[in-house]
Design a protein around this motif. Structure first.
Motif, PDB file in Angstrom:
ATOM      1  N   GLU A  49       0.833  -1.194   0.000  1.00 25.34           N
ATOM      2  CA  GLU A  49       0.000   0.000   0.000  1.00 25.34           C
ATOM      3  C   GLU A  49       0.878   1.259   0.000  1.00 25.34           C
ATOM      4  O   GLU A  49       2.093   1.213   0.187  1.00 25.34           O
ATOM      5  CB  GLU A  49      -0.923   0.008   1.228  1.00 25.34           C
ATOM      6  N   GLY A  50       0.226   2.395  -0.185  1.00 25.85           N
ATOM      7  CA  GLY A  50       0.907   3.692  -0.076  1.00 25.85           C
ATOM      8  C   GLY A  50       1.994   3.864  -1.122  1.00 25.85           C
ATOM      9  O   GLY A  50       1.795   3.605  -2.306  1.00 25.85           O
ATOM     10  N   GLU A  51       3.172   4.296  -0.675  1.00 24.72           N
ATOM     11  CA  GLU A  51       4.289   4.554  -1.577  1.00 24.72           C
ATOM     12  C   GLU A  51       5.114   3.309  -1.866  1.00 24.72           C
ATOM     13  O   GLU A  51       6.141   3.372  -2.532  1.00 24.72           O
ATOM     14  CB  GLU A  51       5.196   5.632  -0.970  1.00 24.72           C
ATOM     15  N   HIS A  52       4.685   2.163  -1.357  1.00 27.59           N
ATOM     16  CA  HIS A  52       5.385   0.901  -1.592  1.00 27.59           C
ATOM     17  C   HIS A  52       6.836   0.990  -1.120  1.00 27.59           C
ATOM     18  O   HIS A  52       7.779   0.668  -1.869  1.00 27.59           O
ATOM     19  CB  HIS A  52       5.339   0.513  -3.075  1.00 27.59           C
ATOM     20  N   ARG A  53       7.020   1.403   0.113  1.00 33.11           N
ATOM     21  CA  ARG A  53       8.371   1.544   0.643  1.00 33.11           C
ATOM     22  C   ARG A  53       8.952   0.167   0.957  1.00 33.11           C
ATOM     23  O   ARG A  53       8.251  -0.753   1.404  1.00 33.11           O
ATOM     24  CB  ARG A  53       8.372   2.413   1.898  1.00 33.11           C
ATOM     25  N   ARG A  66      21.871   0.097  -5.066  1.00 30.50           N
ATOM     26  CA  ARG A  66      22.219   1.381  -4.460  1.00 30.50           C
ATOM     27  C   ARG A  66      22.323   1.212  -2.945  1.00 30.50           C
ATOM     28  O   ARG A  66      21.715   0.309  -2.360  1.00 30.50           O
ATOM     29  CB  ARG A  66      21.217   2.482  -4.808  1.00 30.50           C
ATOM     30  N   ASP A  67      23.081   2.120  -2.287  1.00 31.07           N
ATOM     31  CA  ASP A  67      23.363   1.971  -0.858  1.00 31.07           C
ATOM     32  C   ASP A  67      22.123   2.134   0.007  1.00 31.07           C
ATOM     33  O   ASP A  67      21.894   1.381   0.950  1.00 31.07           O
ATOM     34  CB  ASP A  67      24.425   2.994  -0.418  1.00 31.07           C
ATOM     35  N   ASP A  68      21.309   3.144  -0.313  1.00 30.19           N
ATOM     36  CA  ASP A  68      20.197   3.518   0.576  1.00 30.19           C
ATOM     37  C   ASP A  68      18.879   2.892   0.124  1.00 30.19           C
ATOM     38  O   ASP A  68      17.863   3.556   0.019  1.00 30.19           O
ATOM     39  CB  ASP A  68      20.076   5.036   0.636  1.00 30.19           C
ATOM     40  N   TRP A  69      18.881   1.610  -0.157  1.00 29.98           N
ATOM     41  CA  TRP A  69      17.680   0.951  -0.668  1.00 29.98           C
ATOM     42  C   TRP A  69      16.598   0.784   0.398  1.00 29.98           C
ATOM     43  O   TRP A  69      15.404   0.823   0.104  1.00 29.98           O
ATOM     44  CB  TRP A  69      18.047  -0.418  -1.251  1.00 29.98           C
ATOM     45  N   LEU A  70      16.955   0.525   1.636  1.00 29.52           N
ATOM     46  CA  LEU A  70      15.978   0.234   2.686  1.00 29.52           C
ATOM     47  C   LEU A  70      15.154   1.487   2.984  1.00 29.52           C
ATOM     48  O   LEU A  70      15.685   2.568   3.219  1.00 29.52           O
ATOM     49  CB  LEU A  70      16.692  -0.238   3.950  1.00 29.52           C
ATOM     50  N   GLY A  71      13.828   1.339   2.961  1.00 29.70           N
ATOM     51  CA  GLY A  71      12.918   2.425   3.251  1.00 29.70           C
ATOM     52  C   GLY A  71      12.579   3.289   2.052  1.00 29.70           C
ATOM     53  O   GLY A  71      11.703   4.166   2.142  1.00 29.70           O
ATOM     54  N   GLN A  72      13.231   3.070   0.920  1.00 27.90           N
ATOM     55  CA  GLN A  72      12.958   3.868  -0.270  1.00 27.90           C
ATOM     56  C   GLN A  72      11.667   3.388  -0.949  1.00 27.90           C
ATOM     57  O   GLN A  72      11.341   2.203  -0.919  1.00 27.90           O
ATOM     58  CB  GLN A  72      14.122   3.738  -1.267  1.00 27.90           C
ATOM     59  N   PRO A  73      10.932   4.297  -1.594  1.00 30.77           N
ATOM     60  CA  PRO A  73       9.782   3.857  -2.405  1.00 30.77           C
ATOM     61  C   PRO A  73      10.274   3.062  -3.613  1.00 30.77           C
ATOM     62  O   PRO A  73      11.331   3.342  -4.185  1.00 30.77           O
ATOM     63  CB  PRO A  73       9.116   5.164  -2.833  1.00 30.77           C
ATOM     64  N   LEU A  74       9.479   2.075  -4.018  1.00 27.72           N
ATOM     65  CA  LEU A  74       9.861   1.265  -5.177  1.00 27.72           C
ATOM     66  C   LEU A  74       9.979   2.111  -6.432  1.00 27.72           C
ATOM     67  O   LEU A  74      10.821   1.841  -7.292  1.00 27.72           O
ATOM     68  CB  LEU A  74       8.831   0.151  -5.405  1.00 27.72           C
ATOM     69  N   GLY A  79      12.669   3.355 -10.872  1.00 26.64           N
ATOM     70  CA  GLY A  79      12.555   4.398 -11.877  1.00 26.64           C
ATOM     71  C   GLY A  79      11.297   4.276 -12.717  1.00 26.64           C
ATOM     72  O   GLY A  79      11.271   4.721 -13.874  1.00 26.64           O
ATOM     73  N   GLN A  80      10.234   3.686 -12.168  1.00 25.86           N
ATOM     74  CA  GLN A  80       8.997   3.479 -12.916  1.00 25.86           C
ATOM     75  C   GLN A  80       7.811   3.657 -11.980  1.00 25.86           C
ATOM     76  O   GLN A  80       7.952   3.560 -10.748  1.00 25.86           O
ATOM     77  CB  GLN A  80       8.966   2.077 -13.558  1.00 25.86           C
ATOM     78  N   ASP A  81       6.648   3.905 -12.577  1.00 25.43           N
ATOM     79  CA  ASP A  81       5.422   4.113 -11.816  1.00 25.43           C
ATOM     80  C   ASP A  81       4.882   2.755 -11.383  1.00 25.43           C
ATOM     81  O   ASP A  81       4.208   2.058 -12.145  1.00 25.43           O
ATOM     82  CB  ASP A  81       4.392   4.862 -12.677  1.00 25.43           C
ATOM     83  N   VAL A  82       5.194   2.341 -10.178  1.00 21.74           N
ATOM     84  CA  VAL A  82       4.808   1.019  -9.686  1.00 21.74           C
ATOM     85  C   VAL A  82       3.297   0.903  -9.557  1.00 21.74           C
ATOM     86  O   VAL A  82       2.703  -0.133  -9.870  1.00 21.74           O
ATOM     87  CB  VAL A  82       5.495   0.727  -8.347  1.00 21.74           C
ATOM     88  N   ALA A  83       2.646   1.968  -9.094  1.00 20.56           N
ATOM     89  CA  ALA A  83       1.190   1.925  -8.932  1.00 20.56           C
ATOM     90  C   ALA A  83       0.512   1.663 -10.269  1.00 20.56           C
ATOM     91  O   ALA A  83      -0.451   0.877 -10.358  1.00 20.56           O
ATOM     92  CB  ALA A  83       0.692   3.238  -8.326  1.00 20.56           C
ATOM     93  N   ALA A  84       0.995   2.310 -11.343  1.00 19.81           N
ATOM     94  CA  ALA A  84       0.410   2.086 -12.672  1.00 19.81           C
ATOM     95  C   ALA A  84       0.638   0.651 -13.126  1.00 19.81           C
ATOM     96  O   ALA A  84      -0.241   0.020 -13.742  1.00 19.81           O
ATOM     97  CB  ALA A  84       1.003   3.060 -13.686  1.00 19.81           C
ATOM     98  N   LEU A  85       1.819   0.094 -12.835  1.00 15.88           N
ATOM     99  CA  LEU A  85       2.097  -1.298 -13.204  1.00 15.88           C
ATOM    100  C   LEU A  85       1.149  -2.252 -12.490  1.00 15.88           C
ATOM    101  O   LEU A  85       0.613  -3.189 -13.087  1.00 15.88           O
ATOM    102  CB  LEU A  85       3.541  -1.651 -12.854  1.00 15.88           C
ATOM    103  N   LEU A  86       0.912  -2.014 -11.215  1.00 18.03           N
ATOM    104  CA  LEU A  86       0.020  -2.887 -10.447  1.00 18.03           C
ATOM    105  C   LEU A  86      -1.416  -2.783 -10.949  1.00 18.03           C
ATOM    106  O   LEU A  86      -2.141  -3.780 -11.018  1.00 18.03           O
ATOM    107  CB  LEU A  86       0.085  -2.539  -8.965  1.00 18.03           C
ATOM    108  N   ASN A  87      -1.848  -1.576 -11.308  1.00 18.27           N
ATOM    109  CA  ASN A  87      -3.216  -1.391 -11.806  1.00 18.27           C
ATOM    110  C   ASN A  87      -3.423  -2.045 -13.173  1.00 18.27           C
ATOM    111  O   ASN A  87      -4.552  -2.370 -13.542  1.00 18.27           O
ATOM    112  CB  ASN A  87      -3.545   0.094 -11.900  1.00 18.27           C
TER     113      ASN A  87
END
Length: 724
Positions: A49-53, A66-74, A79-87
């Motif tokens: 849900e949400g920003e898909h962190r 990348r180093d700071d992957w944990l907690g980042q939005p997908l 580099g793509q709109d994950v919400a659009a892919l899921l829909n």
């Protein structure tokens, strides 16, 4: 794990001291939640849900992504709109991201998986020059054309092994087929000359546990690029283990990895061959050194495996059709002689060669009370008489077996002539038709001794067997199997004898009892009236009970009692329908299950109402089953439909599919809705109906499973067509 394909399937083990270990432990190994992945790939676990962190991950993410992957939005990491892919997903749990994702020094193919309230993001490295869609389609089209031109199944398997090896580049590629008892056999192989062959070798069913076979249907391709790898655990430490069933880079069972090492395999891959929704077999690939099977090649392999499954089905159906035509042609040669005015013995004597050849038997006998007439290789007459007495003691019904000695101990002294038996008692005559097949001594080649396994001497840890030297086992007491088409032809022939007997009796009576013709006709008419009266009274009785149930339902008013009475009416309708079918059909021993279900559903449409009637869809294959089994199947179907109408759509109407399929000697009844699914309230209640249905399934020696229909609930009842 018999052929070291990429399953997590420990072989049959023992514990220290040689005591057998409970093999069900293999079936309980939680291979779908290993808590780690193979290091050639990466895994991100994000909130659905949400920003898909990102909540957790596995693999060398810092060095490769990348180093700071944990907690980042997908969306930031990919580099793509994950919400659009899921829909845009068509409703399934998985989706491939169209554009590759750039890492530090490489590009990744990305696949999204839904798992409960989480998103699993699988990243696999892409080769330097991935196969284009156009090239893949052109190659698959060419290979599929060669599959279609194969003359028989063996030629098809041989071509498939060559094609898959050309596609994957592995040292060895095998086409592995699951047999009726879940054991397996390598039916085709293509390999480098230096490797030993496993062609025609068998492997016990315990080599591939139940949960591994289930994953093969769900996850059609698997790869282990390097056997000697160090698994990459989920991070951060303490993260709750996730279900990784759909993840291709999931960590493999350590037992299976040891099995591969024992076999001298450096890399392994498998592609599932799924026919009619069931696991028919595998394309198993071995390589002596490390070898990656990239996502584009795996996708092409999965598509080719689907084409192979369709060709297997087409060739099996064509072979069955040709066999039916041949049997019909031979039947047409026999039937005219049966319709003569000769006594049974004389008629059989005239066509006994044709009768033997019709069912491809080594010997044929007509055994009556006073005489035994034989042709071909048959045991002594006293033994044939013993067989007939045994058959008649079993209920005077047809018997077909390819292992007579397992059912009738005296047959062990006559294996050379009577290892296989097909016996047809004739109700109209005190006689039995007996077809015999000689023993076929079979040497089965195993990859290692299937009766011997090893284990660690220090504890009860499961370990796979270490030897794969060819082990030959001789199987005795069996003949060639009787095919379903041959057994159907024997049943038709029995009806022909019955009809011929009736016709002969009519002709003799017409000639010898001319003066009593009118009386005979009157008796026949009276018999018909009596049968109609009996049927009428039975139907009236059933209708009376149904009316009483309706009256009680009205008196009880809305509520559980009325619901139970309505269910009782539906079950009563299933029994009444069988009675009507028996009255109409000439063959009372068996029922065309597709016609029976069609009529039963038609009755249900009437009782459920027009709204439900429009939503029920049927896809029924014609299957001949014994009448008593048809009754049980009808009651099971009634119960499943009742459950769907009550729970799937909260009392409303919705799509409901009823499917009947045949797979070898088994039938499969599917009732699928598109409603609330496994979470449906009351769907797993243990009421009277559920207990009755469980008892019916057990009586059929079958199983019933419930799965996700995406959306809705899918109930699958599998049972033998005829009781062994």
């Amino acid at each position: 794990m018999a052929i070291s394909h990429s399953s997590e399937s420990p072989a049959a083990p023992t514990i220290a001291g040689g005591a057998p270990l409970d093999l069900s432990a293999c079936d309980r190994e939680p291979i779908h939640i290993p808590g780690a992945i193979q290091p050639h790939g990466l895994l991100l676990i994000a909130d659905a849900e949400g920003e898909h962190r990102v909540l957790a991950g596995a693999g060398d993410l810092e060095e490769r992504l990348r180093d700071d992957w944990l907690g980042q939005p997908l969306a930031v990491l990919l580099g793509q709109d994950v919400a659009a892919l899921l829909n845009s997903l068509p409703g399934g749990p998985n989706a491939s991201v169209p554009a590759p994702v750039a890492g530090v020094d490489e590009r990744f193919a990305v696949t999204l998986h839904r798992a409960g309230g989480q998103l699993l993001v699988e990243l696999e490295p892409i080769g330097a020059e991935p196969m284009t869609a156009a090239n893949a389609l052109a190659w698959i089209d060419a290979v599929t054309g060669s599959f279609e031109r194969a003359g028989d199944k063996q030629a098809l398997f041989d071509r498939a092994a060559v094609a898959f090896r050309a596609l994957t580049g592995f040292d060895r590629v095998m086409i592995y087929h699951f047999l009726d008892d879940d054991a397996g056999c390598v039916v085709a192989e293509d390999r480098v000359p230096e490797l030993e062959t496993f062609l025609n070798h068998h492997f016990p069913a315990s080599d591939i546990p139940k949960q591994a076979r289930a994953l093969y249907v769900r996850n059609r391709t698997r790869t282990i690029p390097l056997v000697d790898y160090t698994p990459a655990p989920l991070r951060p430490a303490g993260f709750a283990t996730s279900d990784l069933s759909d993840v291709a880079v999931r960590h493999v069972s350590p037992i299976h990895l040891q099995y591969l090492r024992n076999m001298g395999v450096g890399a392994s891959a498998s592609i599932s061959i799924v026919k009619d929704g069931l696991l028919w077999g595998l394309v198993a690939c071995h390589h002596r050194t490390a070898r990656l099977l990239p996502p584009d090649i795996r996708s092409a392999a999965a598509t080719l495996a689907s084409a192979l499954a369709r060709q297997i089905r087409a060739k099996e159906e064509a072979a069955a059709y040709r066999e039916r035509l041949t049997l019909r042609a031979m039947e047409d040669k026999v039937v005219p002689r049966l319709n003569s005015e000769e006594p049974l013995r004389a008629a059989v004597q005239a066509v006994k060669t044709e009768l033997r050849d019709m069912l491809d038997a080594d010997g044929f006998a007509l055994v009556s009370r006073d005489d035994v007439e034989v042709i071909g290789h048959c045991p002594p007459a006293p033994f044939l008489a013993d067989i007939v007495r045994w058959v008649r003691d079993r209920g005077n019904e047809p018997v077909a077996t390819h292992e007579l000695s397992a059912l009738f101990a005296p047959a062990r002294d006559h294996l050379a002539q009577a290892s296989g038996l097909l016996a047809l008692p004739l109700h109209d005559e005190d006689a039995t038709l007996v077809w015999l097949r000689a023993e076929r001594i079979e040497k089965i080649a195993w990859a290692g001794n299937p009766h011997k396994a090893t284990a660690l001497a220090t504890n009860e840890t499961l370990t796979p067997r270490a030897s794969f030297a060819s082990f030959s086992e001789t199987v005795r007491g069996r003949s060639r199997r009787w095919t379903l088409e041959e057994i159907e032809a024997a049943h038709r022939l029995r009806r022909r004898f019955h009809e011929a007997h009736q016709h002969l009796q009519v002709r003799l009576l017409n000639r010898e009892l001319t003066r009593t013709l009118r009386e005979k006709d009157a008796l026949l008419a009276q018999k018909d009236v009596l049968m109609k009266e009996v049927n009428h009274r039975v139907q009236n009785s059933l209708q009376l009970v149904a009316s009483f149930l309706r009256l009680q339902a009205k008196t009880a008013g809305a509520g559980p009692v009325a619901d139970h009475l309505a269910e009782a009416q539906a079950r009563l309708a299933a029994v009444a329908l069988v009675h009507r079918r028996l009255y109409r059909d000439d063959q009372v021993e068996s029922v065309d299950l597709s016609r029976y279900i069609d009529e039963l559903v038609a009755d249900m449409r009437t009782s459920l109402g027009a709204e439900w009637g429009r939503h029920i869809r049927l896809d029924l294959a014609p299957i001949l089953v014994p009448t008593d089994r048809a009754v049980n199947i009808g009651l099971i179907l009634t119960e499943l439909v009742i459950n769907a109408t009550k729970y799937a759509y909260d009392g409303g109407a919705g799509p409901l599919a009823v499917v009947l399929e045949q797979h070898g000697g088994k039938l499969r009844l599917i009732v699928a809705d598109e409603g609330r699914g496994k979470g449906t309230p009351g769907a797993t209640r243990e009421g009277f109906g559920s207990r009755m249905m469980t008892a019916m399934v057990q009586r059929l020696s079958g199983t019933i499973e419930y799965g996700d229909n995406q959306p809705g609930l899918r109930a699958i009842m599998t049972a033998p067509i005829a009781e062994d």
